[in-house]
Design a protein around this motif. Sequence first.
Motif, PDB file in Angstrom:
ATOM      1  N   ASN A   1      -0.425  -4.280  10.918  1.00  0.00           N
ATOM      2  CA  ASN A   1      -1.662  -3.833  10.508  1.00  0.00           C
ATOM      3  C   ASN A   1      -1.856  -4.546   9.441  1.00  0.00           C
ATOM      4  O   ASN A   1      -3.524  -4.613   9.103  1.00  0.00           O
ATOM      5  CB  ASN A   1      -1.455  -2.340  10.431  1.00  0.00           C
ATOM      6  N   THR A   2      -1.446  -4.891   8.186  1.00  0.00           N
ATOM      7  CA  THR A   2      -1.929  -5.274   6.999  1.00  0.00           C
ATOM      8  C   THR A   2      -2.237  -6.609   7.450  1.00  0.00           C
ATOM      9  O   THR A   2      -3.455  -7.025   6.820  1.00  0.00           O
ATOM     10  CB  THR A   2      -0.747  -5.165   6.066  1.00  0.00           C
TER      11      THR A   2
ATOM     12  N   HIS B   1      12.564   2.510  -2.360  1.00  0.00           N
ATOM     13  CA  HIS B   1      11.591   1.117  -2.128  1.00  0.00           C
ATOM     14  C   HIS B   1      10.261   1.421  -2.340  1.00  0.00           C
ATOM     15  O   HIS B   1       9.674   0.416  -3.072  1.00  0.00           O
ATOM     16  CB  HIS B   1      11.959   0.755  -0.726  1.00  0.00           C
ATOM     17  N   GLU B   2       9.708   2.241  -1.969  1.00  0.00           N
ATOM     18  CA  GLU B   2       8.030   2.529  -2.207  1.00  0.00           C
ATOM     19  C   GLU B   2       7.806   2.457  -3.658  1.00  0.00           C
ATOM     20  O   GLU B   2       6.928   1.954  -4.120  1.00  0.00           O
ATOM     21  CB  GLU B   2       7.586   3.530  -1.416  1.00  0.00           C
ATOM     22  N   ALA B   3       8.608   3.274  -4.229  1.00  0.00           N
ATOM     23  CA  ALA B   3       8.272   3.636  -5.875  1.00  0.00           C
ATOM     24  C   ALA B   3       8.602   2.530  -6.429  1.00  0.00           C
ATOM     25  O   ALA B   3       7.723   1.976  -7.393  1.00  0.00           O
ATOM     26  CB  ALA B   3       9.372   4.803  -6.191  1.00  0.00           C
ATOM     27  N   ALA B   4       9.609   1.688  -6.241  1.00  0.00           N
ATOM     28  CA  ALA B   4       9.954   0.401  -6.793  1.00  0.00           C
ATOM     29  C   ALA B   4       8.988  -0.731  -6.500  1.00  0.00           C
ATOM     30  O   ALA B   4       8.316  -1.435  -7.528  1.00  0.00           O
ATOM     31  CB  ALA B   4      11.233  -0.298  -6.557  1.00  0.00           C
TER      32      ALA B   4
ATOM     33  N   VAL C   1       1.344   0.727   1.927  1.00  0.00           N
ATOM     34  CA  VAL C   1       1.091   0.793   3.228  1.00  0.00           C
ATOM     35  C   VAL C   1       2.453   0.381   4.120  1.00  0.00           C
ATOM     36  O   VAL C   1       2.785   0.839   5.019  1.00  0.00           O
ATOM     37  CB  VAL C   1      -0.032  -0.212   3.572  1.00  0.00           C
ATOM     38  N   ILE C   2       3.051  -0.748   3.517  1.00  0.00           N
ATOM     39  CA  ILE C   2       4.330  -1.244   4.143  1.00  0.00           C
ATOM     40  C   ILE C   2       5.631  -0.807   3.932  1.00  0.00           C
ATOM     41  O   ILE C   2       6.334  -0.318   4.756  1.00  0.00           O
ATOM     42  CB  ILE C   2       4.188  -2.887   3.958  1.00  0.00           C
TER      43      ILE C   2
ATOM     44  N   PRO D   1      -0.071  -6.348  -3.711  1.00  0.00           N
ATOM     45  CA  PRO D   1       1.062  -5.455  -3.795  1.00  0.00           C
ATOM     46  C   PRO D   1       0.971  -4.014  -4.048  1.00  0.00           C
ATOM     47  O   PRO D   1       1.808  -3.436  -3.228  1.00  0.00           O
ATOM     48  CB  PRO D   1       2.135  -6.230  -4.912  1.00  0.00           C
ATOM     49  N   LEU D   2      -0.014  -3.793  -5.055  1.00  0.00           N
ATOM     50  CA  LEU D   2      -0.057  -2.318  -5.184  1.00  0.00           C
ATOM     51  C   LEU D   2      -0.456  -1.595  -3.525  1.00  0.00           C
ATOM     52  O   LEU D   2       0.044  -0.661  -3.563  1.00  0.00           O
ATOM     53  CB  LEU D   2      -1.368  -2.109  -6.173  1.00  0.00           C
TER      54      LEU D   2
END
Length: 437
Positions: free
Chosen positions: A203-204, A283-286, A172-173, A166-167
């Motif tokens: 891609n992931t 979202h990215e930070a959370a 990436v996502i 998840p990190l």
Amino acid sequence: MAMAPTAAADSATDNGNIDAPELRVFVMALFFLFGGITSLNDVIIPKLKELFTLNYTQAMLVQFCFFTAYFVVGVPGAALVKRIGYMRGAAVGLLTMMAGCLLFVPASQSALYALFLFALFILASGVVLVQVVSNPLISLLGPAKTASSRLTFAQAFNSLGTVLFPLIGASVILGKIKDVKVDQLVGPALDAYRVTESRLVVNTYIGLAISLALVAAVVWANRNRLKGEHHEESSLAASFALLSRPRFGFGALCIFLYVGAEVSIGSIIVNYLGQASVMGLDHEAAGGQIWKYWFGAMVGRFIGSLVLRFLSPGKVLAGCAAGAITLLAISTHTSGLVAAYSLLSIGLMNSIMFPTIFTLACEGLGKRAADGSGIINVAIFGGAVVPLATGALADLTGSLTTALLLPALCYAVIVSFGIFALRPVAPIEADASAAFG
């Protein structure tokens, strides 16, 4: 159902356990892989929720489709592994996971939510096969008396995957999800945006597919490592008859509830931390905070593998479940960093629950322990049901805080099982074993 190998003299001990300690590294690598891939759902959910403007119930279909594979594939998967063996079964599972990853390509090109769900189901089917191999095999790779400790240690590598995946996935996502307001797009612009953004997901998973293919090749090259491997036959009815045993039936229920509670909390972390009353993160930070939830589980499993050698598993289980309830109460009755970190800290309480419930439930089953393992794999279906119910409760009440009441109730049942499991259990051979076939 699940497997009980009867190995030849050169690869098994007198008690049926396999004398092949070097395979523990292989099994722990499998725990790492399927743990990490499962935890990526916590990143995929907010991504797809935003792209397809879903409510919480619809978003939780990600977990529903993923964990439904345990219900659908668990029993036939175990039968397949009994037929072809542990190593070949692991290779088939890894290749199925690879196929699921590659299905994200057509899902992205079509920009259809249903196809993403189908890809996740296929991916999860491979995860189930790998887990059907991993849980009983790690229990057999050493003395029976330390099986709970050994399984807990292996689960720590599962948690290492849930921390790292998840990190990386959040960066990436989720990285671009904040740049565009999807609800302001319509028609071709919306379709184009969904295709473009879903490529980040593709891609992931293509990268994962390549990695899984390499691991499958290594496993296949070692497919004959377990010399003299044999599996006892058992009927489906005889396996499900184990649920009539109070200890096992209660334990299977708790696996259902535990997985459901753990997955529910992990699935809402991004949206929960995004609330203004908590941390107000994008979202990215959370998403970058999810690893802390799984990191607690990883640390707790390393600690738990030692603690469980000295303390009663039932007491440790009850204490951890009570701790999870306490942290949920703190999180839902506070705000800011206290609310955020008390929720994330539940990962530490979760750490020993699955392996401890697993071993307590199967205690006294003797030769039926492998059949019990298969039933417990089916009970992981709780990861489909409880998160969906939690999402529905959030939509119904308009509150993620209220929805957390459902995981709290799950933990309350687990407290009672820990206390119940303090009682000695009679071996299955002593209580009309003929009834089980």
